[in-house]
Motif scaffolding. Structure first.
Motif, PDB file in Angstrom:
ATOM      1  N   VAL A 446       0.724  -1.128   0.039  1.00  0.00           N
ATOM      2  CA  VAL A 446       0.085  -0.006  -0.060  1.00  0.00           C
ATOM      3  C   VAL A 446       0.744   1.288  -0.089  1.00  0.00           C
ATOM      4  O   VAL A 446       1.933   1.442   0.526  1.00  0.00           O
ATOM      5  CB  VAL A 446      -1.143   0.056   1.195  1.00  0.00           C
ATOM      6  N   TYR A 448      -0.098   3.959   1.328  1.00  0.00           N
ATOM      7  CA  TYR A 448      -0.373   4.266   2.968  1.00  0.00           C
ATOM      8  C   TYR A 448      -1.696   3.527   3.466  1.00  0.00           C
ATOM      9  O   TYR A 448      -2.281   2.934   2.863  1.00  0.00           O
ATOM     10  CB  TYR A 448      -0.810   6.210   2.954  1.00  0.00           C
ATOM     11  N   SER A 449      -1.414   3.146   4.771  1.00  0.00           N
ATOM     12  CA  SER A 449      -2.483   2.647   5.742  1.00  0.00           C
ATOM     13  C   SER A 449      -2.564   3.163   6.948  1.00  0.00           C
ATOM     14  O   SER A 449      -1.992   4.041   7.744  1.00  0.00           O
ATOM     15  CB  SER A 449      -1.924   1.411   5.787  1.00  0.00           C
ATOM     16  N   MET A 469      -3.606   7.891   9.775  1.00  0.00           N
ATOM     17  CA  MET A 469      -2.919   7.116   8.503  1.00  0.00           C
ATOM     18  C   MET A 469      -1.395   7.457   8.591  1.00  0.00           C
ATOM     19  O   MET A 469      -0.960   8.667   8.593  1.00  0.00           O
ATOM     20  CB  MET A 469      -3.549   7.887   7.107  1.00  0.00           C
ATOM     21  N   ALA A 473       3.193   0.353   4.859  1.00  0.00           N
ATOM     22  CA  ALA A 473       2.427  -0.732   5.287  1.00  0.00           C
ATOM     23  C   ALA A 473       2.225  -0.528   6.963  1.00  0.00           C
ATOM     24  O   ALA A 473       3.376  -0.099   7.568  1.00  0.00           O
ATOM     25  CB  ALA A 473       2.578  -2.185   4.985  1.00  0.00           C
ATOM     26  N   GLU A 559      -8.858  -1.318  10.098  1.00  0.00           N
ATOM     27  CA  GLU A 559      -7.552  -1.289   9.459  1.00  0.00           C
ATOM     28  C   GLU A 559      -7.589  -1.235   8.129  1.00  0.00           C
ATOM     29  O   GLU A 559      -8.407  -2.217   7.583  1.00  0.00           O
ATOM     30  CB  GLU A 559      -6.484  -2.098  10.016  1.00  0.00           C
ATOM     31  N   GLY A 561      -6.023   0.342   3.952  1.00  0.00           N
ATOM     32  CA  GLY A 561      -5.052   1.082   3.358  1.00  0.00           C
ATOM     33  C   GLY A 561      -5.478   1.477   1.811  1.00  0.00           C
ATOM     34  O   GLY A 561      -6.365   1.132   1.354  1.00  0.00           O
ATOM     35  N   LYS A 563      -3.917   1.824  -2.148  1.00  0.00           N
ATOM     36  CA  LYS A 563      -2.857   1.473  -3.327  1.00  0.00           C
ATOM     37  C   LYS A 563      -3.507   2.149  -4.472  1.00  0.00           C
ATOM     38  O   LYS A 563      -4.571   1.518  -4.872  1.00  0.00           O
ATOM     39  CB  LYS A 563      -2.480  -0.037  -3.409  1.00  0.00           C
TER      40      LYS A 563
END
Length: 606
Positions: A446, A448-449, A469, A473, A559, A561, A563
């Motif tokens: 990803v 961001y997550s 965020m 990962a 949780e 993320g 991509k």
């Protein structure tokens, strides 16, 4: 950074030039305080790693960051913000009472609760500190692998939804944020017995034992164990299922039965949002127990018998009035033996055959052909009354077949680590009945997550959303200084904090993690990401309880993320808050009633 300055927007002219409401002044204070904290955070982001390296052989180097901040305009801004904070505290009666130290307006509560114990102030790295469950700690930053403690206050709070923060909120551990100056002013009280409380509104009390009131002393009268702890139901566990499961085959109803809630809930999300959840396979409780029933090398019986003999012996020791510290020492030694044995356990040939076959059929590649996450998923986490966040092992981005097989054993062993055991032992009535399943999912590298909480954590407003965020990962969960927002029901949002991590985890196809340098000139989330998060939160709130026939009424901890701007879901669980802390008569008694509409003349002197 410019985009952060624009979010604070201190350049707005007040609608009234001669007076403002207390609420309006408080908003200005929060924004100004953010400016100070974000400036300090930027210095720490750039210099903390190298300072840690130098501090290993020259302790004085640890003071560099403080000197850097104090040598800038941030020092004078901080003093001005402190004066405004003291003024607002006086006007609102939201005052702190922290050992009589200066500039207490910079102290703010994060999680409500109360504690009594020895005060331990750590002015330096916390990573090598052995903590005690009976002590209250003040850290520069919380250690990621924190063991049970009575109370905590930190300079670097990380973010509101890290595993440490979630555990503290769940278990009623008082938790507050304070300034570097506050920490240094508290050093002289190190080692003293203190009373510590954080109210539901966030005001903080820290006082010496001798100044405790009768009401405060009464809070710590000895209670029965059963009144303090939670019993995890185990009657539904099915240990006869010894075949690997497709994630598509499990749902929320299988939680605590075939597997832990992590896999069960992700399977539920896969049914609801199939394009937002990866494929996966689940190694159920039954396979773990099947392996634990094997003969344990060097012992007379099985691994399972060794474990239960340890708990039986601990109970015999208690009946003989042996000190609990000695009992715990015995248990930890036995668990270390068990853990080492599990890590060297022989895997059943039938299981290995099934793993090879199912990995190929479900994930589309041979075992060892693609990187995967191995996520521990016990029956004693992600529950309505106990979160257990971050207590057991997750292995990132494992590719090599040998490492995957070893990783399975490492994950099975992880509930028996000292940290995991101590948390369960302190808060659960039946900690011996822990069963790990394993969720195996392909890695998503990803951009961001982070974490979504489907309520406003600060306000308690059920109509708000809280987001944290980080780049790469594993974002936000380990206490990273994450980009954080509160999303309002009217479509607006409040920017709580920017990201302040210099490096993030990228997931190369060759396995492992790669530390990648971050920059801060642009925000992490874009406007479309925020819209997608709002839409997902709305769908979860509207559909999840209906489709699972659940009577759960609380918020969710998700949780997720992104991509290439596509939202992926990785986990969902109840967002657990400590009901006793939230409803405590004592905490309610120290929570002031604030009139946010009170008019304050701007001509009034600070």
């Amino acid at each position: 950074e410019l985009h952060e300055w624009e979010q604070i927007n201190l350049t707005k002219t007040p609608a009234q030039t001669e007076s403002m409401t207390l609420g309006e002044l408080t908003t200005i204070l929060e924004n100004a305080r953010s400016l100070v904290e974000w400036s300090s955070g930027m210095v720490k982001a750039y210099y903390q790693d190298i300072v840690n390296e130098y501090s290993s052989f020259e302790p004085k180097a640890y003071g560099f960051i403080d000197d850097k901040i104090r040598g800038s305009i941030a020092l004078y801004l901080g003093k001005t913000v402190g004066e405004l904070g003291d003024f607002i505290a006086k006007e609102s009666a939201l005052t702190n009472n922290v050992m009589g130290i200066a500039n207490q307006s910079s102290i703010r509560g994060l999680n409500p609760g109360f504690a009594f114990g020895e005060l331990v102030v750590i002015d330096g790295s916390p990573d090598d500190i052995e903590v005690s469950s009976s002590k209250i700690y003040v850290f520069e930053r919380p250690p990621a692998d924190l063991k049970p403690i009575a109370g905590i206050a930190t300079v670097s709070e990380g973010n509101l939804v890290s595993h440490v923060q979630l555990l503290a909120r769940n278990l009623g551990i008082p938790n507050a944020a304070l300034s570097d100056e506050n920490l240094k002013n508290l050093i002289k009280y190190n080692g003293q017995k203190v009373f510590y409380a954080v109210s539901n509104q966030g005001n903080v009390i820290l006082k010496a034992e001798g100044k405790m009131s009768a009401e405060e002393k009464a809070l710590f009268l000895k209670k029965e164990r059963k009144e303090e702890r939670i019993e995890v139901p185990i009657e539904r566990i099915n240990l006869t299922e010894t075949k690997i499961l497709n994630l598509r085959e499990v749902d929320a109803n299988d939680s605590g039965k075939l597997c832990g809630p992590k896999a069960a809930n992700l399977g539920q999300l896969k049914k609801m949002f199939p394009e937002r959840v990866v494929e996966g396979l689940v190694i159920p409780f039954g396979i773990f127990r099947q392996h634990m029933d094997q003969r344990m090398p060097g012992q007379k019986g099985s691994y399972w018998e060794f474990l239960n003999d340890m708990f039986a012996e601990a109970e015999r020791m208690r009946e003989q009035n042996i000190d609990e510290t000695e009992i715990e020492h015995y248990q930890l030694l036995q668990l270390a033996t068990l853990r080492a044995a599990i890590k060297n356990m022989r895997l059943d040939l039938g299981f290995l055959h099934d793993l090879e076959k199912d990995f190929k059929s479900i994930l589309g590649e041979n075992l060892g052909g693609i990187p995967v996450f191995l996520r521990s998923d016990t029956n004693m986490e992600d529950l309505k009354d106990f979160t257990g966040a971050g207590l057991n092992l997750t292995l990132f981005n494992v590719v090599d077949k040998t490492k995957i097989l070893q990783g399975i054993k490492d994950v099975w062993a992880s509930p028996y680590t000292e940290r995991s055991f101590k948390w369960r032992q302190k808060y659960l009535l039946n900690p011996e009945n822990v069963f790990p399943s394993i969720l195996v999912i392909p890695s998503v590298d990803v951009d961001y997550s982070g974490v979504l909480i489907t309520k406003g954590i600060i306000s308690g407003n059920e109509s708000e959303l809280t987001i944290a965020m980080s780049r790469g990962a594993g974002g936000a969960v380990d206490g990273q200084a994450a980009e954080s927002y509160v999303l309002k029901p009217d479509g607006s949002y409040r920017f709580l904090a920017p990201a302040r991590e210099m490096y993030y985890n990228a997931l190369p196809e060759t396995g492992g993690t790669q530390k990648t340098l971050a920059t801060f000139e642009k925000p992490i989330l874009n406007s479309q990401n925020i819209k997608d998060i709002r839409a997902m939160a709305k769908a979860i709130k509207e559909r999840l309880n209906k489709e699972t026939n659940s009577d759960y009424q609380g918020a969710f901890d998700v949780e997720l993320g992104f991509k290439n701007d596509k939202l992926w879901l990785f986990q969902i669980r109840p967002f657990v808050e400590n009901k006793k802390a939230l409803s405590s008569d004592y905490l309610e008694s120290i929570t002031p009633k604030i009139d946010q509409n009170k008019i304050i003349a701007l001509s009034k002197k600070l």
